[in-house]
Design an enzyme around this catalytic site. Sequence first.
Site, PDB file in Angstrom:
ATOM      1  N   ILE B 111       0.808  -1.211   0.000  1.00 23.35           N
ATOM      2  CA  ILE B 111       0.000   0.000   0.000  1.00 23.35           C
ATOM      3  C   ILE B 111       0.847   1.268   0.000  1.00 23.35           C
ATOM      4  O   ILE B 111       0.364   2.357  -0.272  1.00 23.35           O
ATOM      5  CB  ILE B 111      -0.951   0.000   1.226  1.00 23.35           C
ATOM      6  N   ARG B 112       2.139   1.112   0.267  1.00 28.56           N
ATOM      7  CA  ARG B 112       3.007   2.292   0.226  1.00 28.56           C
ATOM      8  C   ARG B 112       3.121   2.854  -1.183  1.00 28.56           C
ATOM      9  O   ARG B 112       3.509   4.013  -1.355  1.00 28.56           O
ATOM     10  CB  ARG B 112       4.406   1.921   0.686  1.00 28.56           C
ATOM     11  N   HIS B 113       2.833   2.040  -2.170  1.00 27.86           N
ATOM     12  CA  HIS B 113       2.795   2.546  -3.543  1.00 27.86           C
ATOM     13  C   HIS B 113       1.472   3.266  -3.689  1.00 27.86           C
ATOM     14  O   HIS B 113       0.428   2.650  -3.841  1.00 27.86           O
ATOM     15  CB  HIS B 113       2.932   1.394  -4.529  1.00 27.86           C
ATOM     16  N   GLU B 120     -10.324  -2.449  -0.316  1.00 31.20           N
ATOM     17  CA  GLU B 120      -9.992  -3.602   0.517  1.00 31.20           C
ATOM     18  C   GLU B 120     -11.244  -4.131   1.202  1.00 31.20           C
ATOM     19  O   GLU B 120     -12.162  -3.383   1.545  1.00 31.20           O
ATOM     20  CB  GLU B 120      -8.949  -3.208   1.572  1.00 31.20           C
ATOM     21  N   TYR B 121     -11.268  -5.429   1.383  1.00 24.34           N
ATOM     22  CA  TYR B 121     -12.299  -6.124   2.138  1.00 24.34           C
ATOM     23  C   TYR B 121     -12.359  -5.501   3.527  1.00 24.34           C
ATOM     24  O   TYR B 121     -11.338  -5.365   4.204  1.00 24.34           O
ATOM     25  CB  TYR B 121     -11.886  -7.599   2.221  1.00 24.34           C
ATOM     26  N   SER B 122     -13.545  -5.087   3.977  1.00 22.07           N
ATOM     27  CA  SER B 122     -13.650  -4.325   5.210  1.00 22.07           C
ATOM     28  C   SER B 122     -13.864  -5.213   6.421  1.00 22.07           C
ATOM     29  O   SER B 122     -14.873  -5.913   6.527  1.00 22.07           O
ATOM     30  CB  SER B 122     -14.805  -3.338   5.128  1.00 22.07           C
ATOM     31  N   ARG B 124     -14.355  -3.937   9.290  1.00 21.86           N
ATOM     32  CA  ARG B 124     -15.312  -3.244  10.176  1.00 21.86           C
ATOM     33  C   ARG B 124     -16.696  -3.812   9.899  1.00 21.86           C
ATOM     34  O   ARG B 124     -17.564  -3.816  10.758  1.00 21.86           O
ATOM     35  CB  ARG B 124     -15.375  -1.745   9.868  1.00 21.86           C
ATOM     36  N   ASP B 217      -1.990   2.107 -13.300  1.00 24.75           N
ATOM     37  CA  ASP B 217      -1.604   2.264 -14.707  1.00 24.75           C
ATOM     38  C   ASP B 217      -0.261   1.584 -14.950  1.00 24.75           C
ATOM     39  O   ASP B 217       0.479   1.273 -14.010  1.00 24.75           O
ATOM     40  CB  ASP B 217      -1.588   3.742 -15.110  1.00 24.75           C
ATOM     41  N   ARG B 228       9.615  -4.482  -6.465  1.00 20.05           N
ATOM     42  CA  ARG B 228       9.128  -5.649  -5.727  1.00 20.05           C
ATOM     43  C   ARG B 228       9.475  -6.979  -6.387  1.00 20.05           C
ATOM     44  O   ARG B 228       9.388  -8.023  -5.736  1.00 20.05           O
ATOM     45  CB  ARG B 228       7.617  -5.528  -5.517  1.00 20.05           C
TER      46      ARG B 228
END
Lengths: 309, 309, 309, 309
Positions: B111-113, B120-122, B124, B217, B228
């Site tokens: 997620i840093r990218h 994302e699947y929640s 909560r 993109d 990566r």
Amino acid sequence: MPLTPEQEAEIEDLRAAPKPTLRAVSEGAEAHLYKVHPVLDHGFVRMVDYMGDDSAICQAARVSYGRGTKSVSNDEGLIRYLMRHWHSTPFEMCELKLHVKLPVFVARQWIRHRTANVNEYSARYSILDREFYIPRAEDLAAQSAQNNQGRGDVLNPEESARVLQWLREDAMRSYDHYEAMISDTSPEGEGQQGLARELARMNLPANIYTQWYWKVDLHNLFHFLRLRADAHAQYEIRVYADAICEMVKDWVPMAYRAFEDYRLGGVTLSTMAVECLRRMLVGEEVTQETSGMSAREWREFQGVLKKHD
Amino acid sequence: MPLTPEQEAEIEDLRAAPKPTLRAVSEGAEAHLYKVHPVLDHGFVRMVDYMGDDSAICQAARVSYGRGTKSVSNDEGLIRYLMRHWHSTPFEMCELKLHVKLPVFVARQWIRHRTANVNEYSARYSILDREFYIPRAEDLAAQSAQNNQGRGDVLNPEESARVLQWLREDAMRSYDHYEAMISDTSPEGEGQQGLARELARMNLPANIYTQWYWKVDLHNLFHFLRLRADAHAQYEIRVYADAICEMVKDWVPMAYRAFEDYRLGGVTLSTMAVECLRRMLVGEEVTQETSGMSAREWREFQGVLKKHD
Amino acid sequence: MPLTPEQEAEIEDLRAAPKPTLRAVSEGAEAHLYKVHPVLDHGFVRMVDYMGDDSAICQAARVSYGRGTKSVSNDEGLIRYLMRHWHSTPFEMCELKLHVKLPVFVARQWIRHRTANVNEYSARYSILDREFYIPRAEDLAAQSAQNNQGRGDVLNPEESARVLQWLREDAMRSYDHYEAMISDTSPEGEGQQGLARELARMNLPANIYTQWYWKVDLHNLFHFLRLRADAHAQYEIRVYADAICEMVKDWVPMAYRAFEDYRLGGVTLSTMAVECLRRMLVGEEVTQETSGMSAREWREFQGVLKKHD
Amino acid sequence: MPLTPEQEAEIEDLRAAPKPTLRAVSEGAEAHLYKVHPVLDHGFVRMVDYMGDDSAICQAARVSYGRGTKSVSNDEGLIRYLMRHWHSTPFEMCELKLHVKLPVFVARQWIRHRTANVNEYSARYSILDREFYIPRAEDLAAQSAQNNQGRGDVLNPEESARVLQWLREDAMRSYDHYEAMISDTSPEGEGQQGLARELARMNLPANIYTQWYWKVDLHNLFHFLRLRADAHAQYEIRVYADAICEMVKDWVPMAYRAFEDYRLGGVTLSTMAVECLRRMLVGEEVTQETSGMSAREWREFQGVLKKHD
């Protein structure tokens, strides 16, 4: 006429050869693909590609394995919920790619929306065409007296004629000199080196047309449309936004309806405005003096309440 | 097994129903759509949608009216030129949408990218499944002595067994308690209110699997893959990058080849390194002392020159 | 206690040594710099740096040569105008840098705001501390029956005690095993290699604390605060947003007041809601049936009109 | 002369009044603040604000409580390591705000760098000044024969004189008409409405000067400088990049040196180029034919190896 016969033929070729795909397909978008939607005197918008449809928004929101659709009414309810509660990420899962031809001064406004991908026709590399935006007389308006960045009344015929003549003559003369500067022939017919294109372009005025490919996700596109399809936007960019609205309406009809209801036609009220409303709804008389708002804010607030009466 | 029979059936349905489209179609990408590419013990990558192909890159670079292709060899030359000279915007005109199932600690690196769209699947909203990444014994490596953030040798069998037992037991116990906390039945079988999911999830360790839709993109995807799919990346994210490389290779084969040649397999040399090279090529003996580089840089430089000898 | 005496001393040192600068200085921000604002049981927010103040917003909006200020009242009017009309770029000219210590599950929500710069404490490189968020009993709420992603009533004492015991015991056990895995000594006191940190961290639950430097411009910070200081945000991130609000209020008081009036306390009404309001204000009785809204939207609309009555 | 006496006085005022701050202060940057660095004939760059210094980069990389500095040599080593290994986030923790005056055609190139904040002088709102970029004769170059988007030899005096006369006359005439169109007096001295500014500006050529505030983090600034301070960049934007390099060198000297060594003066080699190098270093004769490279790539490769010989 914005397109040459060769360009028309290329577009016809592309539209004549459907191929099978397993991806989400939007019938409404397919009908638009590659077609030229004329805007202003020489400009256009064309849809070049799209990714996703209404159900792709739901699929992403549900992080589902299959199509993500439960039922059509269920999907529309979800999309409206997402729009109302500013859940923007599912809308980012759709993407639109456009080919746009537009005057440079419009391009300069447009590019301020930074969350998009752009490939512009290069005037360092290529030679720009002799095409300039010359407004219709009915679009030549005076500087607004109320609004510092807007337009007021349409110019009277004489003033309008004067303006149009200057715009036309200056554009033609600038372009003549542009051509002469990059040419390998001097005005006397002798050979010359020809000025670099990246330099010669500086002589061209901001109403010359340029072109670009512009790609954006649906969330950021809605943001662009809310600002640029708005009555306060400059007319020359608004007509592009309007043309894009027509495409989006056909591409993702549910999302577009939610956008219309909650963004385009919606209004944001301040803490003071909500407080005034509550007082007015229980029968209290509220004036600018008792509202806590400035004169300008009060005027804007009245506009919201009285519109269409 | 990452998928239930229902999910398999949904995917089969999607793959069984091609529809006609006028958009650019990549045969290589169509073969991947929706299919599950297993990664690690319970994870996967699936291509959910794509926009564009090799010729769409050229089309955007040329801002053309039609397909943008002149000839295949011409297209490949253009793509290689664009990659070599860091002209990134034409690559931004292609877009990929993936569905990924991955351990939370991998998701936190990923997620840093930031230049991508994510749903994302929640946790909560929904209940997470009882699925945890438990490494294979051969992937349990010691902390590297040389590289502060890397791995060294594989653990010996006893140590490895100890680690695996802890990982398994702690995961199961944490999940038991997670389930017990959100349940409407207490351990004694009596009714209870059930802790809010947004709170209960805090008890789950970072090797639990999550899922997301990730859209990016091609330019930014290449950037992600360069970092990566690199030997210095953590193994558990590298295997995802490798799986994505296989898809991209089939989706946009020309662009992928250029990426391999100029980025993945390419190297960046500093001013000092280039200066050393020039001296070495004219026969001069250069040592770390005479190179102007630190010991560490010199070692890295030697690695570049001697690799595969 | 979140800070060691050494850390306290470092902060004191920094606060003891003012230096002269020619840049815009905000007295309100200077009072906060480096100080720890405790949040939750072990977390904090600290302002590490800031750029700009209220007048820098005006300076940028006016593209001026000097300070940009005409008069204080004039500046406040301009800032309110910019906020009301969604002119976001002048607010982007201010920047805030924070050091935050927060549980991992909060960090995972926070990071979804992508338009910011982040440097997180690396658990590949370093060893995490034994610090976990354990909620207070009064913050342990049940899953909401109405709102799928929210909280309902506080748990009763027995259930609450059970939850707290699990959270504490699982955290301690997981951390014991984390330490044992990376250690160079086995449980039996013999030497071992020590598992790589990048692997061992996977055993740690999501209530462990992490830290990061987070830098964001004022426009995007306001967007974050509007979503995260909202009543619908999860309590554990809202307390961070609240702490940041207090800093921003002191740093750029005019901008913060405008943000409170037009964003935090403001509401957005849909086309249908505005239409209903107009009818209600001229005395018409409007019900859900005649409003065109769904039951849920009507309930939300009533909430706006009746709040604080 | 780019500044009026009033503007000079405003700048003097700002520079005369240092205030105490607890933030990181860069002496090198303070010396630049607000001062005008002239660029081209009427343009300039001024540093308006900055955030952070070399040690702030280290502080963020270490997520430290205090200044983050261990020792000066240690800091420089860390900064070089971060630069060499493309760890970009610590550099994002520094921020620079500039006030730039530049020709519109330069602004159009500049704005393609999207990861920055911009406030441009509004020509919908305000009246642009009569200031145009007219190149010096020695900067008037012909279109390059080799490089499709570059410049070749300087024009000969006659051709050059012709170009300069056109540029000057067209600029003056366009501006005369711009003024006449927005005026409330007609050419005959009678009253007129005055065309809206947002329309009148379309008559102005791309060498007119505009102004903006531009704010960017150090990582993205380095990316901008690498592309725009490069020999392939158009001269008219390169001189701005060069002026900014001088400021950055004084603001964050360690980071700038690392940038010079690893980016500005560095080169990226392809897989094929590295393979050739290895062969050449063990004494093998490599030609274009045996290199696997295209003629153009081979020429570029030779340029790297032979430069400065």
